[in-house]
Design a protein around this motif. Structure first.
Motif, PDB file in Angstrom:
ATOM      1  N   ALA A 204       0.751  -1.238   0.027  1.00  0.00           N
ATOM      2  CA  ALA A 204      -0.150   0.156  -0.080  1.00  0.00           C
ATOM      3  C   ALA A 204       0.831   1.254   0.117  1.00  0.00           C
ATOM      4  CB  ALA A 204      -0.645   0.038   1.349  1.00  0.00           C
ATOM      5  N   THR A 205       1.013   2.134  -1.091  1.00  0.00           N
ATOM      6  CA  THR A 205       1.813   3.302  -1.112  1.00  0.00           C
ATOM      7  C   THR A 205       0.821   4.304  -1.421  1.00  0.00           C
ATOM      8  OG1 THR A 205       2.006   3.296  -3.587  1.00  0.00           O
ATOM      9  CG2 THR A 205       3.517   2.077  -2.416  1.00  0.00           C
ATOM     10  N   GLU A 206       1.216   5.842  -1.156  1.00  0.00           N
ATOM     11  CA  GLU A 206       0.393   6.825  -1.253  1.00  0.00           C
ATOM     12  C   GLU A 206      -0.238   6.960  -2.613  1.00  0.00           C
ATOM     13  OE1 GLU A 206       2.980  10.182  -0.669  1.00  0.00           O
ATOM     14  OE2 GLU A 206       3.111   9.609   1.370  1.00  0.00           O
TER      15      GLU A 206
ATOM     16  N   GLY B 201      15.373 -10.685 -14.290  1.00  0.00           N
ATOM     17  CA  GLY B 201      14.437  -9.519 -14.733  1.00  0.00           C
ATOM     18  C   GLY B 201      14.937  -8.514 -14.202  1.00  0.00           C
ATOM     19  N   GLU B 202      14.413  -7.505 -14.906  1.00  0.00           N
ATOM     20  CA  GLU B 202      14.995  -6.048 -14.412  1.00  0.00           C
ATOM     21  C   GLU B 202      14.619  -5.652 -13.130  1.00  0.00           C
ATOM     22  OE1 GLU B 202      13.831  -3.440 -18.326  1.00  0.00           O
ATOM     23  OE2 GLU B 202      12.462  -4.840 -18.006  1.00  0.00           O
ATOM     24  N   SER B 203      15.238  -4.607 -12.823  1.00  0.00           N
ATOM     25  CA  SER B 203      14.997  -4.085 -11.224  1.00  0.00           C
ATOM     26  C   SER B 203      13.437  -3.709 -11.220  1.00  0.00           C
ATOM     27  CB  SER B 203      15.942  -2.965 -11.063  1.00  0.00           C
ATOM     28  OG  SER B 203      15.419  -2.186 -10.561  1.00  0.00           O
ATOM     29  N   GLY B 204      12.922  -3.989 -10.260  1.00  0.00           N
ATOM     30  CA  GLY B 204      11.473  -3.658  -9.909  1.00  0.00           C
ATOM     31  C   GLY B 204      10.662  -4.900 -10.428  1.00  0.00           C
ATOM     32  N   SER B 205      10.953  -5.967 -10.725  1.00  0.00           N
ATOM     33  CA  SER B 205      10.199  -6.943 -11.314  1.00  0.00           C
ATOM     34  C   SER B 205       9.561  -8.003 -10.196  1.00  0.00           C
ATOM     35  CB  SER B 205      10.696  -7.594 -12.305  1.00  0.00           C
ATOM     36  OG  SER B 205      11.990  -8.107 -12.012  1.00  0.00           O
ATOM     37  N   GLY B 206      10.182  -7.503  -8.920  1.00  0.00           N
ATOM     38  CA  GLY B 206       9.375  -8.566  -8.080  1.00  0.00           C
ATOM     39  C   GLY B 206      10.426  -9.536  -7.449  1.00  0.00           C
ATOM     40  N   LYS B 207      11.487  -9.661  -8.039  1.00  0.00           N
ATOM     41  CA  LYS B 207      12.535 -10.728  -7.438  1.00  0.00           C
ATOM     42  C   LYS B 207      12.754 -11.111  -6.162  1.00  0.00           C
ATOM     43  CE  LYS B 207      15.883  -9.150 -10.225  1.00  0.00           C
ATOM     44  NZ  LYS B 207      15.390  -8.005 -10.716  1.00  0.00           N
ATOM     45  N   SER B 208      12.924  -9.655  -5.560  1.00  0.00           N
ATOM     46  CA  SER B 208      13.549  -9.774  -4.269  1.00  0.00           C
ATOM     47  C   SER B 208      12.160  -9.914  -3.159  1.00  0.00           C
ATOM     48  CB  SER B 208      13.997  -8.196  -3.782  1.00  0.00           C
ATOM     49  OG  SER B 208      15.159  -8.252  -4.455  1.00  0.00           O
ATOM     50  N   VAL B 209      11.015  -9.257  -3.721  1.00  0.00           N
ATOM     51  CA  VAL B 209      10.060  -9.374  -2.823  1.00  0.00           C
ATOM     52  C   VAL B 209       9.312 -11.015  -2.638  1.00  0.00           C
ATOM     53  CG1 VAL B 209       7.525  -8.544  -2.591  1.00  0.00           C
ATOM     54  CG2 VAL B 209       9.239  -6.944  -3.156  1.00  0.00           C
ATOM     55  N   SER B 210       9.493 -11.393  -3.727  1.00  0.00           N
ATOM     56  CA  SER B 210       9.050 -12.700  -3.713  1.00  0.00           C
ATOM     57  C   SER B 210       9.670 -13.859  -2.872  1.00  0.00           C
ATOM     58  CB  SER B 210       8.833 -13.261  -5.366  1.00  0.00           C
ATOM     59  OG  SER B 210      10.144 -13.387  -6.016  1.00  0.00           O
TER      60      SER B 210
ATOM     61  N   ILE C 288       9.241  -9.046   4.299  1.00  0.00           N
ATOM     62  CA  ILE C 288       8.811  -7.702   4.017  1.00  0.00           C
ATOM     63  C   ILE C 288       8.239  -6.986   4.858  1.00  0.00           C
ATOM     64  CG2 ILE C 288       8.542  -8.451   1.391  1.00  0.00           C
ATOM     65  CD1 ILE C 288       5.452  -8.544   2.164  1.00  0.00           C
ATOM     66  N   PRO C 289       8.198  -5.514   4.969  1.00  0.00           N
ATOM     67  CA  PRO C 289       7.500  -4.867   6.182  1.00  0.00           C
ATOM     68  C   PRO C 289       6.035  -4.834   5.847  1.00  0.00           C
ATOM     69  CG  PRO C 289       8.469  -3.413   4.471  1.00  0.00           C
ATOM     70  CD  PRO C 289       9.033  -4.692   4.219  1.00  0.00           C
ATOM     71  N   GLN C 290       5.270  -5.246   6.776  1.00  0.00           N
ATOM     72  CA  GLN C 290       3.938  -5.367   6.742  1.00  0.00           C
ATOM     73  C   GLN C 290       3.249  -4.612   8.118  1.00  0.00           C
ATOM     74  OE1 GLN C 290       3.941  -9.690   7.167  1.00  0.00           O
ATOM     75  NE2 GLN C 290       2.516  -9.527   5.218  1.00  0.00           N
TER      76      GLN C 290
ATOM     77  N   SER D   7       3.688   0.391 -14.878  1.00  0.00           N
ATOM     78  CA  SER D   7       3.553   0.778 -13.587  1.00  0.00           C
ATOM     79  C   SER D   7       2.734  -0.642 -12.702  1.00  0.00           C
ATOM     80  CB  SER D   7       2.592   1.922 -13.285  1.00  0.00           C
ATOM     81  OG  SER D   7       1.960   1.807 -11.922  1.00  0.00           O
ATOM     82  N   LEU D   8       2.979  -0.948 -11.635  1.00  0.00           N
ATOM     83  CA  LEU D   8       2.417  -1.922 -10.812  1.00  0.00           C
ATOM     84  C   LEU D   8       1.249  -1.359 -10.132  1.00  0.00           C
ATOM     85  CD1 LEU D   8       5.996  -3.768  -9.724  1.00  0.00           C
ATOM     86  CD2 LEU D   8       4.428  -4.260 -11.809  1.00  0.00           C
ATOM     87  N   ILE D   9       0.644  -0.357 -10.347  1.00  0.00           N
ATOM     88  CA  ILE D   9      -0.401   0.138  -9.972  1.00  0.00           C
ATOM     89  C   ILE D   9      -1.598   0.167 -10.957  1.00  0.00           C
ATOM     90  CG2 ILE D   9      -1.650   2.129  -8.464  1.00  0.00           C
ATOM     91  CD1 ILE D   9       1.273   3.105  -7.859  1.00  0.00           C
TER      92      ILE D   9
HETATM   93  N1  LIG Z   1       8.589  -1.472   1.243  1.00  0.00           N
HETATM   94  C1  LIG Z   1       8.022  -1.159  -0.059  1.00  0.00           C
HETATM   95  N2  LIG Z   1       7.050  -0.260  -0.105  1.00  0.00           N
HETATM   96  C2  LIG Z   1       6.515  -0.089  -1.459  1.00  0.00           C
HETATM   97  N3  LIG Z   1       6.934  -0.903  -2.375  1.00  0.00           N
HETATM   98  C3  LIG Z   1       7.898  -1.683  -2.454  1.00  0.00           C
HETATM   99  C4  LIG Z   1       8.301  -1.949  -1.055  1.00  0.00           C
HETATM  100  N4  LIG Z   1       9.206  -3.041  -1.624  1.00  0.00           N
HETATM  101  C5  LIG Z   1       9.304  -3.528  -2.599  1.00  0.00           C
HETATM  102  N5  LIG Z   1       8.177  -2.304  -3.584  1.00  0.00           N
HETATM  103  C6  LIG Z   1       7.907  -2.672  -4.854  1.00  0.00           C
HETATM  104  O1  LIG Z   1       7.878  -3.923  -5.086  1.00  0.00           O
HETATM  105  C7  LIG Z   1       8.186  -3.992  -6.609  1.00  0.00           C
HETATM  106  C8  LIG Z   1       9.189  -5.080  -6.814  1.00  0.00           C
HETATM  107  O2  LIG Z   1      10.254  -4.820  -6.047  1.00  0.00           O
HETATM  108  P1  LIG Z   1      11.743  -5.997  -5.771  1.00  0.00           P
HETATM  109  O3  LIG Z   1      10.975  -7.196  -5.514  1.00  0.00           O
HETATM  110  O4  LIG Z   1      12.642  -5.393  -5.094  1.00  0.00           O
HETATM  111  O5  LIG Z   1      12.433  -6.122  -7.363  1.00  0.00           O
HETATM  112  P2  LIG Z   1      13.479  -6.628  -7.819  1.00  0.00           P
HETATM  113  O6  LIG Z   1      14.041  -7.193  -6.568  1.00  0.00           O
HETATM  114  O7  LIG Z   1      13.253  -7.510  -8.880  1.00  0.00           O
HETATM  115  O8  LIG Z   1      14.510  -5.282  -8.390  1.00  0.00           O
HETATM  116  C9  LIG Z   1       8.867  -2.631  -7.000  1.00  0.00           C
HETATM  117  O9  LIG Z   1       8.232  -2.017  -7.853  1.00  0.00           O
HETATM  118  C10 LIG Z   1       8.915  -2.095  -5.801  1.00  0.00           C
HETATM  119  O10 LIG Z   1       8.564  -0.583  -5.957  1.00  0.00           O
END
Ligand SMILES: Nc1ncnc2c1ncn2[C@@H]1O[C@H](COP(=O)(O)OP(=O)(O)O)[C@@H](O)[C@H]1O
Ligand code: SF4
Ligand SMILES: [Mg+2]
Lengths: 328, 344
Positions: free
Chosen positions: B16-18, B42-51, B59-61, B280-282
């Motif tokens: 949830a962002t602004e 995958g490019e940066s921002g593709s969700g690799k880290s989050v997944s 992940i901060p919740q 955009s992921l929104i």
């Molecule tokens: N703490 C966070 N708050 C808001 N958005 C986040 C947060 N962490 C990651 N994101 C969003 O999640 C998407 C995926 O991020 P991430 O998994 O870090 O990408 P990657 O590791 O592939 O570069 C990005 O678009 C990023 O903006």
């Protein structure tokens, strides 16, 4: 940023070893913080830590050095009052209303019933230093606990704790102290220290909370989490050591505040039986003719407070050079 | 076929962002098998880290939220573990190597302390002397010279490469079953990257841990991975064996990634970044998330309206999420140059 010019040269203190057989090579290149550029390929790399820079900066801070030396002398004198004092602080003697003199070791003079004010001041320092150090300890403990929980957990815990902190901030400390001292009885340094500590932890709590808020986002905290460390360990083993600098500064300045408050309460007759504040009160009652009875303990307090503040300033400049004020 | 060690099914993670809800991970499904190296690119921002962070509850919740999905690891769903159970998994069964070794070690604690703690957290019965010996052995294993002396030192006395070695030592200290390395070489000097890669390989061989290697460096994947997962805009768009992916890519995005690699065997002109930028992921639009940038789509209606599912192609282990993947059968990497060249 002009004061950056006065920073110690961070680059170039090391030397790259060229002679054969030189085992260690120092390579340093300090930027704003302790980041260093390094070279691999088998070179041993060493750099000075941020602490050694802080120490160097502190030792170069003249006023802080003067302050620390003087304060040590004063506090040691207070701690060994029993051994140093030439007279019993409470016993009257025949030397009535002697003004400060070296004769008979009445350095600070005597009062109307002949008590030696140098001895009384030494004992006063002892009481004052006991109280103020205890206050700093108690307030730091409470402040660290509350600030750490607030900043680390956030959310409703943070809200609750910070509203509580606000509440303590608006409480008129002196009024509470006077009332409490009146009902809890006076004369006990520990009890007075507890009271002061319970009132003065708020500043440290805020500082610690602020540090925790930013430090908990650090990657090393995440790494500690990822290796299975629990919250308690992360808070107090990983984050807290990184906040020691600001805490020490705040606690030092708090010591000064505690001395002032203790003296005020004692002056008003609600504090200790024999402290610097009590002495001033007694001296004032004796009238202006016996000027030394107010002046000597009064100057002692002023000197202690000045020392404490110089040390606090020096520590702040040493630990946080980016926020230092420009000084000639 | 062996049982997977980790089975992720339909994972959805939002932030949830602004500006609105960011769908960082959108229906990701994949398996990791024991002992293998799975590369995620995958490019940066593709969700690799989050997944992957989601797997360890990192992940901060809020603002993050695991909306749905499961992650079965060794018979348990990682997403439903209690806090205590999760702490027991972290660092012991699943361990991580972070991207930036300059920031992932605590500046005020010695290397020895930090590695020792990672062990003690999970082995409370070990004596201090045993832990210290183990830490020193680990440091030696990852090629830190003079480990007895290094044990006492602080991170600022370590170079970047040495720190990353220490981090790798820390990650394998409890012989995890799964190792997650999130861009382990990205923050390092190129000359050191190769060394760290070797250390990772050794660490992997030593522990035989299944490894998820996250990177945007296809070269790293080619060198280390057994299988590859390509992510785009929070989705898996292609996955398969590393040879299959490199010799027979069946998704335009994968092809784009490969063609954007600098190549030594071909003329410099082949360097061809993927045009445009990730969506955009929104408020994701319908259709294929890649369609505004896709060379294959050529404006076809289906790409804009239907989202392509991840489906097997050619063989069961090769999957792609493209409606027209069949058209890529005889695609030769770099061959688009002529096409593009004549059309402009
Ligand atoms: N703490 C966070 N708050 C808001 N958005 C986040 C947060 N962490 C990651 N994101 C969003 O999640 C998407 C995926 O991020 P991430 O998994 O870090 O990408 P990657 O590791 O592939 O570069 C990005 O678009 C990023 O903006
Ligand atoms: S579905 Fe269409 S837009 Fe998506 S990758 Fe395939 S061809 Fe391109
Ligand atoms: Mg990432």
């Amino acid at each position: 940023m002009t004061d950056r010019l006065h920073e110690p040269p961070l680059v170039g203190t090391g030397s790259i070893g060229t002679q054969p057989g030189m085992e260690m090579t120092e390579i340093q290149a300090g930027v704003a913080d302790h980041t260093i550029t390094t070279y691999e390929h088998g070179l041993e790399v060493r750099a000075r830590s941020q602490w050694s820079y802080a120490r160097a900066r502190f030792f170069r801070h003249r006023l802080a050095m003067v302050g620390i030396v003087l304060l040590i002398v004063i506090f040691v004198a207070g701690a060994f009052a029993g051994q140093i004092a030439p007279y019993d602080p409470t016993l009257p003697s025949a030397d009535i209303t002697v003004s400060p003199t070296f004769a008979g070791h009445h350095f600070f003079g005597t009062d109307q019933i002949g008590r030696d004010y140098f001895s009384r001041t030494l004992y006063g320092i002892r009481a004052t230093e006991q109280v103020s150090l205890l206050v700093a300890g108690i307030a730091s403990l409470i402040g660290i606990l509350i600030g750490a929980c607030s900043g680390y957990f956030g959310g409703w815990i943070d809200n609750l704790l910070m509203r509580t902190t606000d509440l303590f901030l608006v409480v008129p400390a002196l009024a509470v102290l006077l009332v409490a001292a009146k009902y809890l009885g006076h004369g006990s340094p520990v009890r007075l220290a507890l009271l002061l500590g319970l009132l003065f932890w708020t500043n440290i709590a805020r500082i610690v909370r602020g540090s925790f808020l930013s430090l908990k986002e650090k990657e090393y905290v995440e790494a500690a989490k990822a290796s299975g460390s629990g919250n308690f360990r992360i808070m107090f083993r990983h984050i807290l050591p990184n906040t020691i600098g600001p805490i020490v500064v705040a606690a030092t300045l708090l010591t000064g505040l505690a001395i002032l408050n203790e003296s005020t309460i004692s002056f008003l007759g609600f504090g200790l039986d024999l402290s610097l504040g009590t002495l001033i009160a007694d001296g004032q009652a004796a009238g202006l003719n016996l000027w030394w009875l107010v002046t000597m303990p009064g100057l002692t307090i002023v000197l202690i407070i000045l020392c404490v503040n110089f040390i606090g300033d020096g520590l702040r400049d040493a630990l946080d050079p980016t926020q230092r004020r420009i000084r000639a | 076929m062996p049982e997977p060690l980790l089975s992720i099914r339909n994972l959805v993670v939002e932030f949830a962002t602004e500006d609105g809800i960011v769908q960082a991970v959108d229906g990701v499904t994949y398996d990791v098998f024991p002992g293998e190296v799975l590369g995620i690119v995958g490019e940066s921002g593709s969700g690799k880290s989050v997944s992957t962070m989601t797997l360890l509850g990192l992940i901060p919740q809020p603002p993050g939220k695991v909306v749905s999905g499961e992650a079965i690891f060794d018979g348990r769903d990682l997403l439903k573990l209690s806090k205590k159970a999760m702490r027991d998994v972290r660092g012991s069964e699943v361990a991580m190597v972070f991207q930036d070794p300059m920031t992932s070690l605590n500046p005020v604690l010695t290397i020895g302390y930090q590695l020792g703690e990672a062990i003690k957290v999970h082995h409370k019965d070990l004596k201090d002397g045993q832990v210290k010996q183990k830490v020193i052995d680990l440091l030696r294993l990852v090629g830190v010279p003079n480990p007895e002396r290094r044990y006492e030192q602080y991170p600022h006395e370590f170079s970047g490469g040495m720190r990353q070695r220490a981090m790798i030592a820390m990650s394998i200290s409890n012989s995890p079953k799964l190792l997650i390395a999130d861009e382990p070489t990205t923050a390092l000097d190129v000359t050191i990257q190769a060394q760290i890669l070797e250390v990772l390989k050794e660490a992997q061989a030593e522990t035989n841990a299944a490894t998820i290697l996250i990177t945007h460096d296809l070269g790293l994947v080619a060198e280390l991975a057994d299988r590859v997962l390509v992510m785009y805009a929070g989705k898996v768009v292609e996955n398969g064996d590393v040879h299959t992916i490199f010799s027979n890519p069946r998704h335009p995005y994968t092809i784009g990634l490969m063609e954007s690699l600098p190549r030594v065997d071909v003329d410099e002109e082949w360097l061809r970044p993927i045009p445009g930028s990730p969506p955009s992921l929104i408020n994701r639009p319908p259709g294929c998330p890649f369609h505004p940038r896709c060379f294959l789509s050529q404006g076809r209606e289906r790409c804009r309206t239907d989202e392509p599912p991840l489906r097997p192609i050619d063989e069961s282990r090769h999957k792609t999420a493209c409606h027209f993947a069949e058209e890529l059968r005889d695609h030769v990497i770099g061959s688009r140059r002529e096409v593009a060249g004549t059309s402009t």
